[in-house]
Scaffold this motif. Structure first.
Motif, PDB file in Angstrom:
ATOM      1  N   ASP A 329       0.826  -1.217   0.000  1.00 34.69           N
ATOM      2  CA  ASP A 329       0.000   0.000   0.000  1.00 34.69           C
ATOM      3  C   ASP A 329       0.857   1.262   0.000  1.00 34.69           C
ATOM      4  N   GLN A 330       1.951   1.222   0.743  1.00 32.60           N
ATOM      5  CA  GLN A 330       2.835   2.384   0.799  1.00 32.60           C
ATOM      6  C   GLN A 330       3.451   2.657  -0.576  1.00 32.60           C
ATOM      7  N   THR A 331       3.856   1.600  -1.280  1.00 34.17           N
ATOM      8  CA  THR A 331       4.452   1.768  -2.604  1.00 34.17           C
ATOM      9  C   THR A 331       3.440   2.305  -3.602  1.00 34.17           C
ATOM     10  N   LEU A 332       2.227   1.757  -3.569  1.00 36.63           N
ATOM     11  CA  LEU A 332       1.195   2.223  -4.489  1.00 36.63           C
ATOM     12  C   LEU A 332       0.832   3.681  -4.222  1.00 36.63           C
ATOM     13  N   GLU A 333       0.801   4.072  -2.954  1.00 31.37           N
ATOM     14  CA  GLU A 333       0.493   5.453  -2.605  1.00 31.37           C
ATOM     15  C   GLU A 333       1.599   6.395  -3.071  1.00 31.37           C
ATOM     16  N   GLU A 334       2.842   5.965  -2.895  1.00 32.45           N
ATOM     17  CA  GLU A 334       3.980   6.803  -3.277  1.00 32.45           C
ATOM     18  C   GLU A 334       4.012   7.050  -4.780  1.00 32.45           C
ATOM     19  N   TYR A 335       3.601   6.039  -5.563  1.00 30.14           N
ATOM     20  CA  TYR A 335       3.657   6.177  -7.017  1.00 30.14           C
ATOM     21  C   TYR A 335       2.268   6.307  -7.628  1.00 30.14           C
ATOM     22  N   SER A 336       1.321   6.786  -6.851  1.00 26.72           N
ATOM     23  CA  SER A 336      -0.039   6.950  -7.376  1.00 26.72           C
ATOM     24  C   SER A 336      -0.037   7.991  -8.474  1.00 26.72           C
ATOM     25  N   GLY A 337      -0.759   7.720  -9.538  1.00 25.49           N
ATOM     26  CA  GLY A 337      -0.817   8.645 -10.668  1.00 25.49           C
ATOM     27  C   GLY A 337      -2.072   9.487 -10.608  1.00 25.49           C
ATOM     28  N   ASP A 338      -2.130  10.468 -11.481  1.00 18.77           N
ATOM     29  CA  ASP A 338      -3.295  11.349 -11.537  1.00 18.77           C
ATOM     30  C   ASP A 338      -4.238  10.983 -12.676  1.00 18.77           C
ATOM     31  N   ASP A 339      -3.872   9.899 -13.421  1.00 20.83           N
ATOM     32  CA  ASP A 339      -4.693   9.580 -14.587  1.00 20.83           C
ATOM     33  C   ASP A 339      -5.710   8.500 -14.294  1.00 20.83           C
ATOM     34  N   ASP A 340      -5.865   8.073 -13.013  1.00 14.63           N
ATOM     35  CA  ASP A 340      -6.828   7.045 -12.679  1.00 14.63           C
ATOM     36  C   ASP A 340      -8.175   7.673 -12.389  1.00 14.63           C
ATOM     37  N   PRO A 341      -9.228   7.307 -13.097  1.00 12.02           N
ATOM     38  CA  PRO A 341     -10.556   7.813 -12.770  1.00 12.02           C
ATOM     39  C   PRO A 341     -11.063   7.177 -11.509  1.00 12.02           C
ATOM     40  N   ASP A 342     -12.157   7.722 -11.010  1.00  8.44           N
ATOM     41  CA  ASP A 342     -12.744   7.144  -9.808  1.00  8.44           C
ATOM     42  C   ASP A 342     -13.247   5.745 -10.097  1.00  8.44           C
ATOM     43  N   PRO A 343     -13.033   4.794  -9.170  1.00 11.59           N
ATOM     44  CA  PRO A 343     -13.505   3.434  -9.398  1.00 11.59           C
ATOM     45  C   PRO A 343     -15.015   3.397  -9.431  1.00 11.59           C
TER      46      PRO A 343
END
Length: 663
Positions: A329-343
């Motif tokens: 979870d920490q890794t995914l949060e650190e590299y979270s992108g801005d191009d993901d729409p809301d689920p």
């Protein structure tokens, strides 16, 4: 034909069902390995999946199930002419553990190939499984060379059969599913990596869910057709959803943000190579398509990591597969992108086509975890009295040289001792016993040549008959039974010494894993000996038992040897071709029972009389040494090595000494 248990009626096991469905949506994911204890619906779920797969169009009469829209140009039954297509249900082909290479890849008619020059080919299971499911139950017990052939075909999408210059190739694209019980041994890390996904399954500890499992199983057994009819709507829903997800798959977008998260996750968990990144990308894409979306979300990447990475993080067989979800979870949060729409409301894995909700009960303990220090009793002063000392952690393992059994055996394929096998270097020729598997061409021609005139040969072809065929005799390596007999008495209880002893045994266990041996563990202390671990291929189970081994009490050496002799006797009945190597770890003292020294000598001579290869690891310490372990080695007909000498260079000399004594 028996009506299979419906896929949607399987209770719990949500990760297992999801992994299977993702492979049904996208076979490029690379299959799934299902690990878990017996009785957890592994086989039931796999067999049920085949009923959900859509029918496939095939060329009528083609034994290799060619697609009429894109027939295989190299199909042995081709070339195929345009015509009406036939349809059949998707197949699920099972590969038995004891299958031969010819049964897997197919067999050439060598006699016709030599005499007529034709490719007379009988398809194997890889051909039958094309465009369907290939299921291998207990894949960890499958011979290594069969696993290699199987995974090569899965990776290339084709099977190649080459025998003495005659080659056949045919398409072989299938959904590969393997199941295994880790207690019976692990797969090599290289082979684990070839499975796209892995799932750990365990029986639920929730009483209500266990009740439902029994209720549905009994209902199916009483009326299979009626039970299947009650789940027909749910089955149809999932079947339609698979078709829809397949059609949507090509439209799913894997954005740069999701790709960065995939790459960062694989790097953070230090997986080897790039296969994990590719599998995660394909799995995340399939998750999005299964959810009815055209965009990969962070939730898809997270679920993909949980399915694709655990089995790729193992560095040795004593490491338990798993993933630190907080780190993920920490890794995914650190590299979270801005191009993901809301689920959307239907997230990854959502909607099971009428399947039960995920199990909220306990999932069982990690079977590979090592016990913490302090198990096995409260610490007490060490010594030869009746006191007992808590378990001591093993020292760091070290690399060993090969300890091999002298002579040439005929046991199961492995990497330890010399043996006559189906694979290896050719050492001669013989008449085949049963079906011909490895032709010795020169010997066959030599046997047929003198009879050509009598057989009326009139053309260039060689007239070959069954009696002329010669099987290649090959020499390779076999796996052995390495039986450890460990002294856990008070005289061995010094913490530093016991740590070194366990480290040495752990090193030999690691070597046994790499050489595909079976291992067993007998311990003796107090008044008796016990089989701490019956012979098994699971060296990690042996390591766990060794780690938790307490010490203390007197030294019933004779009892330990007699117990080991009994284990070998029983194992010889079960597996007569597997030769044994007995490793006795002791200081040589014998203090338990009447006439302990004489009785231990008589017990040791039983091994010598039967020619069992043996090594005694001398653990005696102190300024005054009695040399009792050396005497024991003489009674066993083996050799002794001190604990300080049990390193790679010393073991190399030890092997030569064992072989000299046997010569």
């Amino acid at each position: 034909m028996t009506t299979p248990f419906p896929f949607t009626a399987v209770v719990g096991q949500d990760d297992l069902r999801l992994a299977l469905l993702l492979n049904a949506v996208s076979p490029a994911v690379g299959g799934v390995l299902v690990r878990g204890e017996k009785g957890t619906a592994k086989s039931t779920a796999v067999r049920a999946l085949s009923a959900l797969l859509p029918e496939v169009d095939v060329v009528p009469g083609c034994r290799f199930s060619c697609d009429p829209a894109e027939p295989d140009p190299a199909c042995p039954d081709g070339p195929h002419e345009a015509g009406p297509a036939g349809a059949r249900p998707s197949r699920m082909v099972e590969l038995p553990v004891g299958a031969s290479e010819d049964r897997l890849v197919g067999a050439l008619d060598i006699e016709r190939a030599l005499a007529e020059g034709v490719k007379a080919f009988e398809p194997g299971l890889l051909a039958d499984a094309h465009r369907g499911i290939l299921y291998v139950d207990e894949v960890n017990l499958l011979h290594d060379h069969l696993v290699d052939l199987l995974l090569d075909a899965a990776a290339m999408g084709a099977s190649y059969v080459e025998r003495e210059g005659v080659s056949v190739r045919h398409a072989s694209k299938f959904l590969l599913v393997g199941t295994m019980n880790p207690e019976e041994g692990e797969l090599r890390p290289q082979l684990l990596d070839r499975f796209g996904l892995t799932v750990e399954v365990a029986a639920s500890r929730e009483p209500d869910q266990r009740v439902e499992v029994v209720r549905r199983r009994l209902a199916h057994d009483d009326d299979p057709s009626g039970f299947a009819a009650r789940w027909a709507d749910e089955e149809a829903t999932v079947r339609q959803r698979i078709v829809a997800a397949r059609e949507l798959l090509a439209s799913v977008r894997l954005g740069d943000g999701a790709l960065r998260q995939i790459a960062a996750t694989c790097a953070a968990f230090e997986v080897d190579g790039m296969r994990a990144d590719i599998v995660m990308a394909r799995t995340a894409t399939a998750l999005a398509a299964w959810a009815g979306r055209t965009e990969v979300l962070a939730e898809d990447v997270r679920q993909a990591a949980l399915l694709a990475l655990p089995h790729r993080r193992r560095r040795n067989p004593f490491d338990a597969p798993g993933l630190d979800e907080d780190k993920l979870d920490q890794t995914l949060e650190e590299y979270s992108g801005d191009d993901d729409p809301d689920p959307g409301p239907d997230g990854p894995g959502g909607g099971g086509g009428g399947a039960p909700e995920p199990d909220s009960g306990p999932q069982g303990e990690d079977a590979g975890a090592r016990p913490e220090e302090g198990e096995g009793g409260q610490p007490q002063p060490s010594g030869a009295g009746s006191g007992e000392q808590s378990a001591v952690r093993a020292a760091e393992p070290f690399r060993t040289k090969v300890l091999s059994v002298p002579g040439i055996g005929e046991g199961a394929a492995g990497r330890r001792s010399r043996a006559r096998t189906e694979h290896g270097r050719t050492t001669g020729a013989r008449r085949p016993r049963g079906a011909l598997t490895k032709l010795h061409l020169a010997a066959t021609v030599q046997a047929a040549a003198p009879h050509q005139r009598a057989r009326g040969r009139s053309g260039p072809g060689l007239v070959v008959r069954r009696d002329d065929l010669r099987q290649a005799a090959r020499e390779g390596r076999e796996g052995n039974l390495v039986l450890f007999v460990v002294d856990a008495s008070g005289s061995m209880a010094a913490r530093q010494r016991m740590s070194a002893v366990k480290g040495a045994v752990l090193s030999l266990l690691l070597d046994a894993y790499q050489r595909r041996d079976k291992v067993g563990l007998v311990t003796f202390r107090g008044a008796a000996a016990e089989v701490a671990l019956p012979p098994t291929s699971s060296v990690d189970a042996a390591a766990a038992r060794l780690e938790s081994l307490p010490t203390g009490g007197r030294t019933p050496l004779a009892a330990g040897l007699l117990k080991a002799h009994d284990v070998l006797r029983v194992e010889r009945l079960r597996d007569p071709a597997r030769r044994a190597l007995v490793v006795v770890v002791t200081d040589g003292r014998a203090t338990g029972g009447p006439e302990p020294v004489a009785l231990a000598g008589r017990a040791a001579r039983l091994f010598a009389a039967e020619g069992v290869a043996s090594v005694v690891v001398d653990c005696e310490s102190g300024p005054v040494r009695l040399g009792l372990a050396g005497q024991l080695a003489g009674e066993l007909g083996g050799t002794a090595v001190t604990l300080d000498e049990l390193r790679a260079d010393s073991i190399a000399g030890l092997v030569k000494d064992v072989q000299r004594r046997a010569a």
